[in-house]
Design a protein around this motif. Structure first.
Motif, short mmCIF file in Angstrom:
data_model
loop_
_atom_site.label_atom_id
_atom_site.label_comp_id
_atom_site.label_asym_id
_atom_site.label_seq_id
_atom_site.Cartn_x
_atom_site.Cartn_y
_atom_site.Cartn_z
N MET A 198 0.83 -1.33 -0.18
CA MET A 198 -0.19 0.20 0.05
C MET A 198 0.96 1.52 0.26
O MET A 198 0.22 2.49 -0.16
CB MET A 198 -0.58 -0.23 0.69
CG MET A 198 -2.05 -0.78 1.05
SD MET A 198 -2.86 -0.76 -0.65
CE MET A 198 -3.79 1.07 -0.22
N ARG A 199 1.98 1.41 0.84
CA ARG A 199 3.29 2.04 -0.07
C ARG A 199 3.07 2.55 -0.96
O ARG A 199 3.22 4.24 -1.78
CB ARG A 199 4.82 1.82 0.64
CG ARG A 199 4.20 2.00 2.13
CD ARG A 199 5.70 1.50 3.15
NE ARG A 199 5.51 1.23 4.33
CZ ARG A 199 6.79 0.26 5.18
NH1 ARG A 199 7.70 -0.25 4.13
NH2 ARG A 199 6.90 0.59 6.01
N GLN A 200 3.62 1.73 -1.63
CA GLN A 200 3.98 1.47 -2.95
C GLN A 200 2.66 2.81 -3.96
O GLN A 200 2.80 3.73 -4.82
CB GLN A 200 4.02 0.09 -3.85
CG GLN A 200 5.96 -0.29 -3.23
CD GLN A 200 6.21 0.91 -3.72
OE1 GLN A 200 6.79 1.32 -4.64
NE2 GLN A 200 7.43 1.11 -2.64
N GLU A 201 1.39 2.15 -3.69
CA GLU A 201 0.25 2.30 -4.58
C GLU A 201 -0.12 3.97 -4.77
O GLU A 201 -0.54 4.54 -4.76
CB GLU A 201 -0.77 1.49 -3.70
CG GLU A 201 -1.59 0.30 -4.22
CD GLU A 201 -1.34 0.43 -5.72
OE1 GLU A 201 -2.35 0.69 -6.13
OE2 GLU A 201 -0.20 -0.61 -6.60
N LEU A 202 -0.04 4.51 -2.16
CA LEU A 202 -0.48 5.21 -2.33
C LEU A 202 0.91 6.89 -3.15
O LEU A 202 -0.01 7.72 -3.57
CB LEU A 202 -0.13 5.64 -0.74
CG LEU A 202 -1.18 5.07 0.74
CD1 LEU A 202 -0.89 5.23 1.91
CD2 LEU A 202 -2.69 6.06 0.13
N LYS A 203 1.94 6.05 -3.23
CA LYS A 203 2.80 7.04 -3.71
C LYS A 203 2.76 7.10 -5.74
O LYS A 203 2.57 8.25 -5.79
CB LYS A 203 4.43 6.07 -3.75
CG LYS A 203 5.02 6.47 -2.57
CD LYS A 203 6.10 5.99 -2.37
CE LYS A 203 7.36 7.61 -2.86
NZ LYS A 203 8.93 6.68 -2.82
N ARG A 204 1.79 5.82 -5.70
CA ARG A 204 1.68 6.24 -7.30
C ARG A 204 0.24 7.12 -6.89
O ARG A 204 0.03 7.42 -7.84
CB ARG A 204 1.36 4.62 -7.98
CG ARG A 204 0.38 4.38 -8.66
CD ARG A 204 -0.33 3.29 -9.09
NE ARG A 204 -1.48 2.58 -8.83
CZ ARG A 204 -1.99 2.57 -8.68
NH1 ARG A 204 -2.75 3.82 -9.73
NH2 ARG A 204 -2.91 2.57 -8.34
N ILE A 205 -0.62 6.78 -6.50
CA ILE A 205 -1.66 8.09 -6.00
C ILE A 205 -1.71 9.43 -6.46
O ILE A 205 -1.83 10.21 -7.25
CB ILE A 205 -3.43 7.47 -5.95
CG1 ILE A 205 -3.27 5.84 -5.96
CG2 ILE A 205 -4.49 8.25 -5.08
CD1 ILE A 205 -4.13 5.10 -4.38
N HIS A 206 -0.54 9.44 -5.69
CA HIS A 206 0.08 11.18 -5.13
C HIS A 206 0.25 11.57 -6.54
O HIS A 206 0.54 12.87 -6.55
CB HIS A 206 0.70 10.88 -4.13
CG HIS A 206 1.30 12.20 -4.09
ND1 HIS A 206 2.53 12.78 -4.51
CD2 HIS A 206 0.30 13.65 -2.82
CE1 HIS A 206 2.35 14.44 -3.65
NE2 HIS A 206 1.37 14.11 -3.28
#
Length: 368
Positions: free
Chosen positions: A172-180
């Motif tokens: 989810m860290r990677q997902e949040l970075k992607r979304i941001h």
């Protein structure tokens, strides 16, 4: 992209000061982290920005407006809570659509935005399920989609990954970075997890007892902590007190209870001055002790292995070192990546480290 600026913000609850004269400027589109232990005031800081509570002193700016007295529903700021706060009687689609209905958007606009943001968080295939039918990670994604769907100026995240297991947190860290990176919404993320902050943040504010100790990039906080508290809170650190014995040629020799440490000269430091040294466990090189080693050379310490924790691709060693001219023992932590040579409890080893890996903090800045 909206800038957030806190000027001398203070919040009290009775005699307790939760937020103490905080000054903090967050650029538009920045992924900004507030990091600190439980009870340091970081969630209160988010609630102040969201408008759930008002400051006793200071100013909160969103863009070019002071919003101290502006109610939460008029700030275009959205907060994702630690427990996600999904409506259990609504489907995923209905949860994400809720804020859009409050804005009185048309059915076609609501449908378009819900589908767009569920696609963004990769939850389109479960839009007709209920929260109880979702995993923790899926619920977290739905809560994020609901927040993003109203297209806020500022997104506030309060420990959003704390209820997830270790592997899912990493994903989810990677997902949040992607979304941001796709949306570039000004985002303020509260956590007590140092690794989470170091892995994701553009900049980090370290809090303690309602105050900001330091603001900087992950590299700045890790390599150049402002004081001992930050050095110890951002990752592991071996801490030594010492006195500068010699300065010259861009280097310093610092006498510590363990040995003479050679480090890079920091501007403004002079011979005879007390300093605190911090050395990260990963910066230490550990080798088996060999006969003929000059144990008084700078940045070389003789130690014995006290404990070994095998972590697969890493190995954490706890090493005992006898202080010079004393019977006292000091424990040093050393982290070895991809270790090939095994060491056993009681083995004698030599610890080596580079001058450039020694963090120097003037002792008058190390109050704890």
């Amino acid at each position: 992209m909206v800038e957030v600026n806190l000027v001398n913000v203070t919040k009290r609850f009775g005699n307790a000061i939760a937020v103490d004269h905080v000054n903090m400027k967050i650029s538009g589109g920045e992924f900004f982290f507030v990091l600190g232990p439980s009870g340091c005031g970081k969630t209160t800081l988010l609630r102040l920005i969201a408008g759930f509570i008002t400051p006793d002193e200071g100013e909160i700016w969103l863009g070019d407006k002071i919003v101290n007295e502006l109610p939460a529903h008029k700030r275009n700021v959205v907060m994702v809570f630690q427990n996600y706060a999904l409506f259990p009687h609504m489907t995923v689609f209905e949860n994400v659509a809720y804020g859009l209905k409050m804005k009185r958007l048309s059915k076609s606009e609501i449908k378009e935005k819900v589908e767009r943001y569920l696609e963004l968080v990769k939850m389109s295939d479960v839009m007709w399920r209920y929260p109880a039918q979702l995993s923790g990670g899926q619920q977290q994604r739905v809560a994020l989609a609901r927040a993003l769907a109203v297209e806020p100026d500022v997104l506030l995240l309060d420990e959003p990954l704390s209820n997830l297991d270790a592997q899912l947190r990493k994903e989810m860290r990677q997902e949040l970075k992607r979304i941001h990176s796709q949306l570039r919404i000004t985002t303020i993320y509260v956590t007590h997890d140092q690794k989470e902050a170091l892995a994701m943040a553009d900049r980090i504010a370290v809090m303690r007892s309602g105050r900001i100790e330091q603001i900087g990039t992950p590299i700045e906080l890790y390599r150049k902590p402002a004081n001992r508290y930050v050095a110890e809170f951002i990752g592991d650190a071996n801490i030594f007190e010492g006195v500068i014995e010699k300065v010259g040629m861009g280097r310093m020799l610092v006498r510590t209870p363990l040995c003479v440490v050679e480090c890079n000269h920091e501007r403004g430091l002079e011979e005879g001055q007390k300093v605190t040294l911090a050395i990260r466990p990963a910066a230490l090189h550990v080798e088996r002790l060999q006969a003929g080693l000059e144990d008084t050379a700078p940045n070389k310490i003789i130690a014995s292995v006290y404990d070994v924790t095998y972590l697969g691709d890493e190995e954490m060693l706890e090493l005992c070192v006898r202080q010079e001219h004393s019977s006292k023992m000091t424990t040093i932590k050393a982290l070895r990546a991809n270790p090939h040579e095994q060491v056993a409890l009681g083995d004698e080893v030599v610890i080596k480290f580079d001058a450039s890996d020694v963090i120097v903090i003037p002792s008058d800045e190390t109050a704890v």
